[in-house]
Design a protein around this motif. Structure first.
Motif, PDB file in Angstrom:
ATOM      1  N   ASP A  52       1.244  -1.295  -0.288  1.00 32.61           N
ATOM      2  CA  ASP A  52      -0.505  -0.143  -0.181  1.00 32.61           C
ATOM      3  C   ASP A  52       1.440   1.151  -0.607  1.00 32.61           C
ATOM      4  N   MET A  53      -0.020   1.875  -0.469  1.00 30.95           N
ATOM      5  CA  MET A  53       1.163   3.241  -0.643  1.00 30.95           C
ATOM      6  C   MET A  53       0.237   4.912   0.500  1.00 30.95           C
ATOM      7  N   GLU A  54       1.345   4.789   1.751  1.00 30.79           N
ATOM      8  CA  GLU A  54       0.892   5.693   2.599  1.00 30.79           C
ATOM      9  C   GLU A  54       1.373   7.671   1.861  1.00 30.79           C
ATOM     10  N   ALA A  62      -7.503   0.784  -9.095  1.00 29.04           N
ATOM     11  CA  ALA A  62      -8.618   0.847  -7.689  1.00 29.04           C
ATOM     12  C   ALA A  62      -8.712   2.602  -7.665  1.00 29.04           C
ATOM     13  N   SER A  63     -10.417   1.844  -7.865  1.00 28.33           N
ATOM     14  CA  SER A  63     -11.479   3.539  -8.234  1.00 28.33           C
ATOM     15  C   SER A  63     -12.793   2.903  -8.086  1.00 28.33           C
ATOM     16  N   HIS A  64     -13.517   4.094  -7.640  1.00 24.93           N
ATOM     17  CA  HIS A  64     -14.993   3.134  -7.480  1.00 24.93           C
ATOM     18  C   HIS A  64     -15.681   4.466  -8.674  1.00 24.93           C
ATOM     19  N   ASP A  65     -15.075   5.355  -9.512  1.00 25.07           N
ATOM     20  CA  ASP A  65     -15.440   6.064  -9.673  1.00 25.07           C
ATOM     21  C   ASP A  65     -15.882   6.049 -11.262  1.00 25.07           C
ATOM     22  N   LEU A  84       0.172   2.857  -6.438  1.00 30.17           N
ATOM     23  CA  LEU A  84       0.843   4.159  -7.075  1.00 30.17           C
ATOM     24  C   LEU A  84      -0.132   5.049  -7.189  1.00 30.17           C
ATOM     25  N   GLN A  85      -0.127   6.181  -6.778  1.00 36.21           N
ATOM     26  CA  GLN A  85      -1.279   7.605  -5.928  1.00 36.21           C
ATOM     27  C   GLN A  85      -1.015   9.022  -8.160  1.00 36.21           C
ATOM     28  N   ALA A  86      -1.883   8.379  -8.567  1.00 34.00           N
ATOM     29  CA  ALA A  86      -2.355   9.218  -9.975  1.00 34.00           C
ATOM     30  C   ALA A  86      -1.568  11.046  -9.581  1.00 34.00           C
ATOM     31  N   THR A 130     -26.980   5.442  -4.311  1.00 31.58           N
ATOM     32  CA  THR A 130     -26.532   6.098  -4.442  1.00 31.58           C
ATOM     33  C   THR A 130     -25.102   4.454  -4.522  1.00 31.58           C
ATOM     34  N   ASN A 131     -24.973   3.898  -3.374  1.00 31.73           N
ATOM     35  CA  ASN A 131     -23.988   3.231  -2.950  1.00 31.73           C
ATOM     36  C   ASN A 131     -24.001   2.772  -2.078  1.00 31.73           C
ATOM     37  N   ARG A 132     -24.405   1.497  -2.379  1.00 33.28           N
ATOM     38  CA  ARG A 132     -25.108   0.433  -1.647  1.00 33.28           C
ATOM     39  C   ARG A 132     -23.452  -1.076  -1.542  1.00 33.28           C
ATOM     40  N   THR A 153     -18.009  12.945   3.575  1.00 32.30           N
ATOM     41  CA  THR A 153     -19.108  12.530   2.632  1.00 32.30           C
ATOM     42  C   THR A 153     -19.895  11.741   2.204  1.00 32.30           C
ATOM     43  N   GLN A 154     -18.619  11.428   1.882  1.00 35.15           N
ATOM     44  CA  GLN A 154     -19.483   9.770   1.313  1.00 35.15           C
ATOM     45  C   GLN A 154     -19.898   8.532   1.898  1.00 35.15           C
ATOM     46  N   VAL A 155     -19.661   8.704   2.656  1.00 32.56           N
ATOM     47  CA  VAL A 155     -19.935   7.578   4.155  1.00 32.56           C
ATOM     48  C   VAL A 155     -21.312   8.026   4.721  1.00 32.56           C
ATOM     49  N   TYR A 172       1.046  -2.959 -10.514  1.00 36.57           N
ATOM     50  CA  TYR A 172       0.559  -2.331 -10.139  1.00 36.57           C
ATOM     51  C   TYR A 172      -0.707  -2.022  -9.552  1.00 36.57           C
ATOM     52  N   ARG A 173      -1.039  -1.110  -7.910  1.00 36.86           N
ATOM     53  CA  ARG A 173      -2.700  -0.798  -8.268  1.00 36.86           C
ATOM     54  C   ARG A 173      -2.617   0.418  -8.372  1.00 36.86           C
ATOM     55  N   ILE A 174      -3.418   1.563  -9.188  1.00 38.91           N
ATOM     56  CA  ILE A 174      -3.569   2.749  -9.522  1.00 38.91           C
ATOM     57  C   ILE A 174      -4.718   3.283  -8.817  1.00 38.91           C
ATOM     58  N   CYS A 175      -4.008   4.423  -7.728  1.00 41.56           N
ATOM     59  CA  CYS A 175      -5.547   4.658  -7.401  1.00 41.56           C
ATOM     60  C   CYS A 175      -5.397   6.471  -7.671  1.00 41.56           C
ATOM     61  N   LYS A 176      -6.455   6.632  -6.457  1.00 45.63           N
ATOM     62  CA  LYS A 176      -6.076   8.571  -7.262  1.00 45.63           C
ATOM     63  C   LYS A 176      -5.290   8.912  -6.013  1.00 45.63           C
ATOM     64  N   GLY A 177      -5.264   8.209  -4.787  1.00 46.88           N
ATOM     65  CA  GLY A 177      -4.600   8.378  -3.472  1.00 46.88           C
ATOM     66  C   GLY A 177      -5.482   9.712  -2.751  1.00 46.88           C
ATOM     67  N   ILE A 178      -5.387   8.601  -1.507  1.00 48.38           N
ATOM     68  CA  ILE A 178      -6.525   9.346  -0.318  1.00 48.38           C
ATOM     69  C   ILE A 178      -5.680  10.312   0.838  1.00 48.38           C
ATOM     70  N   TYR A 179      -4.748  10.344   0.569  1.00 47.17           N
ATOM     71  CA  TYR A 179      -3.963  11.506   1.431  1.00 47.17           C
ATOM     72  C   TYR A 179      -3.941  13.082   1.000  1.00 47.17           C
TER      73      TYR A 179
HETATM   74  P1  FDA Z   1     -14.363   8.821  -5.698  1.00 44.52           P
HETATM   75  O1  FDA Z   1     -13.504   9.666  -4.394  1.00 44.52           O
HETATM   76  O2  FDA Z   1     -14.557  10.246  -6.686  1.00 44.52           O
HETATM   77  O3  FDA Z   1     -14.940   8.125  -4.834  1.00 44.52           O
HETATM   78  C1  FDA Z   1     -16.313   7.200  -6.009  1.00 44.52           C
HETATM   79  C2  FDA Z   1     -17.777   7.674  -5.179  1.00 44.52           C
HETATM   80  O4  FDA Z   1     -17.226   5.869  -4.392  1.00 44.52           O
HETATM   81  C3  FDA Z   1     -17.867   8.111  -4.312  1.00 44.52           C
HETATM   82  O5  FDA Z   1     -18.688   8.794  -4.533  1.00 44.52           O
HETATM   83  C4  FDA Z   1     -18.332   7.262  -3.683  1.00 44.52           C
HETATM   84  O6  FDA Z   1     -19.914   6.849  -3.283  1.00 44.52           O
HETATM   85  C5  FDA Z   1     -17.552   6.223  -3.674  1.00 44.52           C
HETATM   86  N1  FDA Z   1     -16.337   5.589  -2.699  1.00 44.52           N
HETATM   87  C6  FDA Z   1     -15.441   6.256  -2.643  1.00 44.52           C
HETATM   88  N2  FDA Z   1     -14.993   5.649  -1.597  1.00 44.52           N
HETATM   89  C7  FDA Z   1     -15.218   5.839  -0.697  1.00 44.52           C
HETATM   90  C8  FDA Z   1     -15.669   4.756   0.623  1.00 44.52           C
HETATM   91  N3  FDA Z   1     -14.264   5.417   1.249  1.00 44.52           N
HETATM   92  N4  FDA Z   1     -16.910   5.363   1.491  1.00 44.52           N
HETATM   93  C9  FDA Z   1     -17.599   5.235   1.230  1.00 44.52           C
HETATM   94  N5  FDA Z   1     -17.942   5.500  -0.378  1.00 44.52           N
HETATM   95  C10 FDA Z   1     -17.014   5.494  -1.119  1.00 44.52           C
HETATM   96  N6  FDA Z   1      -5.234   4.945  -1.804  1.00 44.52           N
HETATM   97  C11 FDA Z   1      -3.818   5.031  -0.951  1.00 44.52           C
HETATM   98  O7  FDA Z   1      -3.382   7.064  -1.316  1.00 44.52           O
HETATM   99  N7  FDA Z   1      -2.707   3.922  -1.117  1.00 44.52           N
HETATM  100  C12 FDA Z   1      -3.338   2.881  -0.972  1.00 44.52           C
HETATM  101  O8  FDA Z   1      -2.712   2.071  -1.288  1.00 44.52           O
HETATM  102  C13 FDA Z   1      -4.756   2.906  -1.101  1.00 44.52           C
HETATM  103  N8  FDA Z   1      -4.919   1.096  -1.619  1.00 44.52           N
HETATM  104  C14 FDA Z   1      -6.583   0.808  -2.114  1.00 44.52           C
HETATM  105  C15 FDA Z   1      -6.820   0.049  -2.358  1.00 44.52           C
HETATM  106  C16 FDA Z   1      -8.325   0.202  -3.335  1.00 44.52           C
HETATM  107  C17 FDA Z   1      -9.045  -0.996  -3.661  1.00 44.52           C
HETATM  108  C18 FDA Z   1      -9.298   1.256  -3.500  1.00 44.52           C
HETATM  109  C19 FDA Z   1     -11.123   1.233  -4.164  1.00 44.52           C
HETATM  110  C20 FDA Z   1      -8.858   2.142  -2.653  1.00 44.52           C
HETATM  111  C21 FDA Z   1      -7.344   2.590  -1.990  1.00 44.52           C
HETATM  112  N9  FDA Z   1      -6.742   3.890  -1.850  1.00 44.52           N
HETATM  113  C22 FDA Z   1      -5.358   3.942  -1.233  1.00 44.52           C
HETATM  114  C23 FDA Z   1      -8.044   5.171  -2.066  1.00 44.52           C
HETATM  115  C24 FDA Z   1      -8.066   5.933  -3.178  1.00 44.52           C
HETATM  116  O9  FDA Z   1      -7.329   6.495  -3.288  1.00 44.52           O
HETATM  117  C25 FDA Z   1      -9.153   6.320  -3.321  1.00 44.52           C
HETATM  118  O10 FDA Z   1      -8.321   7.679  -2.452  1.00 44.52           O
HETATM  119  C26 FDA Z   1     -10.763   6.071  -3.243  1.00 44.52           C
HETATM  120  O11 FDA Z   1     -10.652   4.649  -3.838  1.00 44.52           O
HETATM  121  C27 FDA Z   1     -11.458   7.014  -3.318  1.00 44.52           C
HETATM  122  O12 FDA Z   1     -11.496   7.245  -5.117  1.00 44.52           O
HETATM  123  P2  FDA Z   1     -12.297   6.721  -6.123  1.00 44.52           P
HETATM  124  O13 FDA Z   1     -11.546   6.447  -7.422  1.00 44.52           O
HETATM  125  O14 FDA Z   1     -13.055   5.794  -5.950  1.00 44.52           O
HETATM  126  O15 FDA Z   1     -13.247   8.135  -6.673  1.00 44.52           O
END
Ligand code: FDA
Length: 325
Positions: free
Chosen positions: A126-128, A221-224, A155-157, A322-324, A311-313, A179-186
């Motif tokens: 995982d990427m911190e 790795a995205s739900h978008d 990697l975090q896009a 919107t999110n089941r 907000t998402q939760v 890779y796992r590619i994600c937006k990046g949570i930080y």
């Molecule tokens: P976006 O945030 O726009 O979400 C799209 C929709 O999905 C939202 O509108 C909402 O409905 C739903 N959603 C998304 N996230 C949610 C949540 N937490 N709770 C409730 N609903 C949510 N980041 C990082 O920095 N290092 C990592 O190693 C990882 N690893 C990782 C693994 C996997 C399997 C996933 C899916 C994600 C990560 N992430 C991560 C997190 C990632 O960087 C990102 O922050 C989230 O996936 C949210 O981005 P989305 O692309 O889903 O879009």
């Protein structure tokens, strides 16, 4: 820019009693113990998903805690193996001591990756936040150099550097890059990262394309929706997709327990219908399953790190259509 509403939700949540936070987070966290994660895997296996398991933890302050993580993840490997699950591991290198004692931290990670390798199991780093991007990539490269190729990085896009990282890793690993590619949570500073929604989506899509072009294995790795739509279009334009073997001339051989060059990854409890739809279309889907005693600290820290999660939760509970899970 993080909205006022998101901050308000975070402010409210951290004042809520622990039971309330537990009630909300049980959708996103399997439970406190390994057996809870095993139960979730049994349930979701029926939906055609495969898994990656994350043992929850906070930043460690002693190497004893690193030993705890090593031992717990070894138990995870055994449980996955005993139950014959299609699953791998997601680990945070800092939880193994990488920052406290780099040498011992590397030893711990190597011990785990080697054990996983014996079970033909993959380990995702995982990427911190940006302070450990270089170190995390280096751990992955060091493991490959030692012959442990069952390891790949996230990697975090949103980080400006990521396209260069993809290029540099491709030069070193070629088709072994996974890779796992994600937006990046930080929420990173704006001098090193994109901060607005659309540029982050665009950057994510560019990274996916660069990884596919480099012949790498790509876990999206995205739900978008815009990211998933783009991925499917990109796959189609490369003649990749469900039921097709990977046609890329620069890709390596198909990996055990992996899709044909790519897979979709989602978090437990998030956008289940979308995941099930992708799975029904034949795409490989992987669910990220966190479990552990520290679920409370984890939930609060995640909210503080990125208040938009609040907000998402809240949206998932107030507007469930919107999110089941
Ligand atoms: P976006 O945030 O726009 O979400 C799209 C929709 O999905 C939202 O509108 C909402 O409905 C739903 N959603 C998304 N996230 C949610 C949540 N937490 N709770 C409730 N609903 C949510 N980041 C990082 O920095 N290092 C990592 O190693 C990882 N690893 C990782 C693994 C996997 C399997 C996933 C899916 C994600 C990560 N992430 C991560 C997190 C990632 O960087 C990102 O922050 C989230 O996936 C949210 O981005 P989305 O692309 O889903 O879009």
């Amino acid at each position: 820019m993080v909205g006022l509403f998101s901050r308000m939700i975070v402010g409210m949540t951290i004042r809520m009693p622990r039971w309330f936070v537990g009630w909300v987070s049980r959708r996103y966290v399997a439970g406190p113990e390994l057996k809870d994660a095993v139960k979730v895997m049994h349930r979701l296996s029926k939906e055609g998903a495969c898994f990656t398991i994350d043992v929850l933890g906070e930043e460690i302050t002693s190497m004893d805690e690193a030993t705890f993580f090593l031992e717990e993840y070894k138990r995870v490997i055994t449980a996955i193996s005993d139950n014959n699950f299609d699953a791998n591991l997601s680990i945070k290198p800092t939880a193994f001591g990488l920052l406290l004692d780099p040498e011992k931290g590397m030893e711990n990670i190597e011990a785990l990756v080697a054990m996983a390798n014996q079970h033909e199991m993959f380990v995702r780093l995982d990427m911190e936040d940006h302070r450990v991007t270089d170190d995390t990539i280096q751990v992955m490269l060091d493991m490959h150099e030692k012959g442990l190729t069952n390891v790949g990085v996230v990697l975090q896009a949103r980080l400006f550097r990521t396209l260069d990282d993809i290029k540099a890793i491709a030069e070193k690993l070629g088709p072994s890059a996974d890779y796992r590619i994600c937006k990046g949570i930080y929420l990173e500073p704006e001098d090193i990262s994109h901060t607005d929604r659309q540029p982050i989506i665009d950057a994510t899509n560019s990274c996916i394309d660069a990884m596919l072009d480099a012949g790498a294995y790509v876990g999206v790795a995205s739900h978008d929706h815009p990211v998933i739509k783009h991925t499917i279009k990109s796959l189609e334009s490369r003649n990749m997709g469900p039921g097709k073997s990977d046609p890329r001339s620069n890709a390596g051989p198909q990996r055990p327990q992996k899709g044909p060059g790519y897979e979709f990854q989602m978090l437990l409890g998030v956008r289940g219908p979308l995941r099930r739809k992708l799975s029904a279309q034949g795409h490989r889907t992987r669910v990220y399953i966190p479990y552990g005693e520290k679920w409370y600290e984890y939930s609060i820290r995640r909210l503080k790190e990125n208040p938009t999660i609040g907000t998402q939760v809240a949206k998932a509970f107030l507007m469930p259509w919107t999110n089941r899970p």
